[in-house]
Enzyme design. Structure first.
Site, PDB file in Angstrom:
ATOM      1  N   GLU A  58      36.406  21.820  24.380  1.00 34.73           N
ATOM      2  CA  GLU A  58      37.240  21.495  23.210  1.00 34.73           C
ATOM      3  C   GLU A  58      37.379  19.985  23.032  1.00 34.73           C
ATOM      4  OE1 GLU A  58      38.458  23.064  20.668  1.00 34.73           O
ATOM      5  OE2 GLU A  58      37.986  25.099  21.276  1.00 34.73           O
ATOM      6  N   GLU A  61      34.129  18.809  21.540  1.00 32.91           N
ATOM      7  CA  GLU A  61      33.995  19.238  20.143  1.00 32.91           C
ATOM      8  C   GLU A  61      34.873  18.415  19.212  1.00 32.91           C
ATOM      9  OE1 GLU A  61      34.860  23.412  19.847  1.00 32.91           O
ATOM     10  OE2 GLU A  61      33.054  24.004  20.924  1.00 32.91           O
ATOM     11  N   GLU A  62      36.109  18.152  19.605  1.00 30.77           N
ATOM     12  CA  GLU A  62      37.054  17.507  18.698  1.00 30.77           C
ATOM     13  C   GLU A  62      36.948  15.990  18.672  1.00 30.77           C
ATOM     14  OE1 GLU A  62      41.077  18.926  18.964  1.00 30.77           O
ATOM     15  OE2 GLU A  62      40.464  20.981  18.490  1.00 30.77           O
TER      16      GLU A  62
END
Length: 170
Positions: A58, A61-62
């Protein structure tokens, strides 16, 4: 027996090795975006994915950052969520990969690459500014989570999750 009863989410706390600021994001849409809320990078685990793997994924991804999982700081459980499910949320301490930490120690920086579809902005902000946002102040649950994050940082990022008195972070 009942089917799945919980969704499992992760939030990643990453501290800048030189400034001591935390990595935070603003979402492009949704309730957090309407409030212009700074939050830690978060997301849900995929089926069969460990919490540690989800935290690293995560974050990448962010924000585009590569990191390594260090430890779980705390866990929050809430009920009555989406589809009547309970929600288990793990706040995870992650560190930048050694190459990025070394670049920063030598005076360089790491580039933040917000995910275009979901993230409006990513930046390093003071932990106090993060914790003082009204939505966090109004919730006893989030106050406990933020206190656990501050405590983990005060104890030092290099210590193990077992404290000197034998207790753990959570």
């Amino acid at each position: 027996p009942n089917g799945p009863t919980h969704q499992v989410g992760v939030g990643t706390l990453v501290i800048h090795p030189r400034t001591g600021k935390m990595l935070a994001v603003q979402e492009r849409s949704g309730p957090a975006a309407k409030r212009k809320l700074w939050k830690m990078p978060t997301g849900l685990t995929d089926p069969g994915e460990d919490v540690a793997e989800a935290a690293v994924r995560e974050l990448k991804e962010e924000t585009g950052l590569d990191c390594v999982f260090d430890r779980i700081i705390c866990i929050r459980q809430a009920h009555g969520g989406l589809f009547g499910r309970s929600d288990m949320f793990f706040v995870c301490l992650c560190k930048l990969v050694p190459e990025s930490e070394e670049r920063i120690r030598q005076g360089g920086e790491v580039e933040l690459l917000p995910q275009e579809e979901e993230i409006l902005m990513a930046d390093w902000i003071e932990m106090e500014d993060y914790a003082e946002q009204l939505v966090w102040q109004q919730s006893p649950l989030y106050k406990v989570m933020n206190d656990a994050m501050f405590s983990a940082v005060r104890r030092g990022l290099s210590e193990s999750s077992t404290l000197r008195d034998g207790t753990t972070d959570c």
